[in-house]
Design a protein around this motif. Structure first.
Motif, PDB file in Angstrom:
ATOM      1  N   UNK A  58       0.831  -1.189   0.000  1.00 50.19           N
ATOM      2  CA  UNK A  58       0.000   0.000   0.000  1.00 50.19           C
ATOM      3  C   UNK A  58       0.870   1.244   0.000  1.00 50.19           C
ATOM      4  N   UNK A  59       0.283   2.345  -0.354  1.00 50.65           N
ATOM      5  CA  UNK A  59       1.013   3.606  -0.362  1.00 50.65           C
ATOM      6  C   UNK A  59       0.665   4.375   0.896  1.00 50.65           C
ATOM      7  N   UNK A  60       1.689   4.973   1.547  1.00 50.68           N
ATOM      8  CA  UNK A  60       1.462   5.535   2.873  1.00 50.68           C
ATOM      9  C   UNK A  60       1.602   7.045   2.958  1.00 50.68           C
ATOM     10  N   UNK A  61       1.758   7.743   1.837  1.00 55.83           N
ATOM     11  CA  UNK A  61       1.892   9.200   1.955  1.00 55.83           C
ATOM     12  C   UNK A  61       1.111   9.902   0.862  1.00 55.83           C
ATOM     13  N   UNK A  62       0.733  11.135   1.159  1.00 54.01           N
ATOM     14  CA  UNK A  62       0.008  11.957   0.198  1.00 54.01           C
ATOM     15  C   UNK A  62       0.973  12.940  -0.441  1.00 54.01           C
ATOM     16  N   UNK A  63       0.730  13.323  -1.699  1.00 52.06           N
ATOM     17  CA  UNK A  63       1.625  14.273  -2.360  1.00 52.06           C
ATOM     18  C   UNK A  63       1.654  15.610  -1.645  1.00 52.06           C
ATOM     19  N   UNK A  64       2.811  16.258  -1.582  1.00 52.39           N
ATOM     20  CA  UNK A  64       2.902  17.590  -0.987  1.00 52.39           C
ATOM     21  C   UNK A  64       2.407  18.631  -1.987  1.00 52.39           C
ATOM     22  N   UNK A  65       2.422  19.910  -1.633  1.00 48.33           N
ATOM     23  CA  UNK A  65       2.023  20.964  -2.581  1.00 48.33           C
ATOM     24  C   UNK A  65       2.874  20.935  -3.847  1.00 48.33           C
TER      25      UNK A  65
ATOM     26  N   UNK B 289       6.317   4.792  -0.537  1.00 50.17           N
ATOM     27  CA  UNK B 289       6.279   6.181  -0.077  1.00 50.17           C
ATOM     28  C   UNK B 289       6.926   7.108  -1.105  1.00 50.17           C
ATOM     29  N   UNK B 290       6.528   8.382  -1.084  1.00 48.57           N
ATOM     30  CA  UNK B 290       7.106   9.425  -1.934  1.00 48.57           C
ATOM     31  C   UNK B 290       7.005   9.083  -3.420  1.00 48.57           C
ATOM     32  N   UNK B 291       5.879   8.526  -3.813  1.00 49.89           N
ATOM     33  CA  UNK B 291       5.717   8.099  -5.205  1.00 49.89           C
ATOM     34  C   UNK B 291       5.610   9.276  -6.166  1.00 49.89           C
ATOM     35  N   UNK B 292       5.470  10.455  -5.631  1.00 50.72           N
ATOM     36  CA  UNK B 292       5.414  11.665  -6.445  1.00 50.72           C
ATOM     37  C   UNK B 292       6.807  12.184  -6.814  1.00 50.72           C
ATOM     38  N   UNK B 293       7.876  11.603  -6.232  1.00 47.65           N
ATOM     39  CA  UNK B 293       9.216  12.176  -6.332  1.00 47.65           C
ATOM     40  C   UNK B 293      10.130  11.405  -7.280  1.00 47.65           C
ATOM     41  N   UNK B 294      11.350  11.895  -7.407  1.00 49.17           N
ATOM     42  CA  UNK B 294      12.375  11.203  -8.195  1.00 49.17           C
ATOM     43  C   UNK B 294      13.028  10.080  -7.396  1.00 49.17           C
ATOM     44  N   UNK B 295      12.699   9.996  -6.093  1.00 43.51           N
ATOM     45  CA  UNK B 295      13.245   8.924  -5.263  1.00 43.51           C
ATOM     46  C   UNK B 295      12.142   8.322  -4.391  1.00 43.51           C
ATOM     47  N   UNK B 296      11.191   7.616  -5.023  1.00 41.74           N
ATOM     48  CA  UNK B 296      10.175   6.917  -4.236  1.00 41.74           C
ATOM     49  C   UNK B 296      10.803   5.749  -3.477  1.00 41.74           C
TER      50      UNK B 296
END
Length: 299
Positions: free
Chosen positions: A1-8, A281-288
């Motif tokens: 499961x994914x455990x974080x929400x995207x930041x602004x 986690x951090x699936x919105x980033x360059x380093x999930x």
């Protein structure tokens, strides 16, 4: 499961460029080592003929500086330091609760300078074997083991994780793996990104686990850009960094490995893992990141 929400949005855009800081930092060490070899030591052809040695030396220097400077480490991780209470967040927050569950005979893959060692002081741990191929980090690793009161428990293995290196190194310190699994816990913290032949390596690690043994992982992985929480921009950023030489300067690290798939396949011969508890986690980033515990079947 994914455990974080995207930041602004602004923070997400900034996060795409944060790995560049780490890459530039590592590059500066490599060019400095090459300059010293040529102009101070007179080894004019070293940058051409001894690239392996120079890369190892440069990465060792970089990692010692990187791992001993929390404020600078924080600058290249998404939200990695809470300045108000100095509590780790971001990917750093994934590590303490995971490593504190380690027990029995432990194999620590790629411990670097031993920054995670304070989390391995549990009396439930009988012995720790740290497989660290970068010789330039061994002195710091020994110093850390002594300062944490683990000198008697911690044995440095001067090798990589590939069986051709690891098995002989274990035999040299009296650990026989011919009978199969010997470790209760294997730790992989930001290391599977850089091991050679990851599929084969993970299968070998699986074999070294005792029945019921646990593999604890915290690893950055390829961005799952095709999923709802993944990011195409994050995946493209990973591709750009790889093209610009990320792996060359960052100790053969790869940003684009599908680590979860490899972990699942490793246990297929036994019908799969007994359990896999993994968070993304951090699936919105360059380093999930992928983090959690995998348990080998007991029988």
């Amino acid at each position: 499961m994914s455990s974080d929400a995207p930041p602004p949005l602004g923070e997400r855009i900034s996060g795409l460029f944060e790995p560049a800081q780490l890459m530039i930092w590592a590059m500066s060490h490599y060019f400095r080592v090459c300059t010293e070899a040529v102009f101070q030591k007179g080894q004019v052809l070293a940058p051409l003929l001894q690239t392996g040695r120079l890369r190892d030396e440069a990465f060792g220097r970089f990692w010692i500086e990187f791992s001993s400077t929390p404020a600078r480490t924080a600058a290249i991780e998404p939200n990695s330091e809470d300045e108000a209470n100095n509590a780790p967040v971001g990917s750093s927050a994934l590590i303490p609760p995971l490593l504190k569950t380690a027990s029995g005979v432990v194999l620590d893959i790629g411990p670097g300078t031993g920054t995670q060692m304070p989390l391995l002081r549990s009396p439930a741990i009988k012995a720790i074997y740290g497989a660290e191929p970068c010789a330039g980090l061994h002195a710091e690793l020994r110093k850390k083991a002594a300062s944490e009161g683990l000198a008697e428990k911690y044995t440095i293995l001067p090798c990589g994780v590939a069986a051709a290196e690891l098995v002989p190194a274990l035999a040299d310190v009296g650990v026989d793996v011919d009978s199969g699994g010997v470790f209760d816990t294997i730790l992989c913290v930001r290391v599977l990104c850089s091991v050679p032949e990851m599929e084969r390596t993970v299968r070998e690690l699986y074999r070294l686990l005792k029945p019921g043994g646990r593999l604890l992982i915290t690893e950055h992985v390829v961005n799952p850009w095709r999923t709802a929480k993944g990011s195409l921009a994050g995946r493209l950023a990973q591709a750009v960094y790889q093209f610009l030489g990320w792996s060359w300067y960052i100790g053969d690290c790869h940003l684009d490995r599908d680590t979860e798939k490899v972990l699942r396949v490793a246990a297929e011969g036994d019908g799969g893992w007994e359990s896999m508890q993994l968070d993304r986690c951090f699936e919105w980033s360059a380093m999930p990141y992928l983090s959690g515990t995998l348990v080998k079947k007991s029988g």
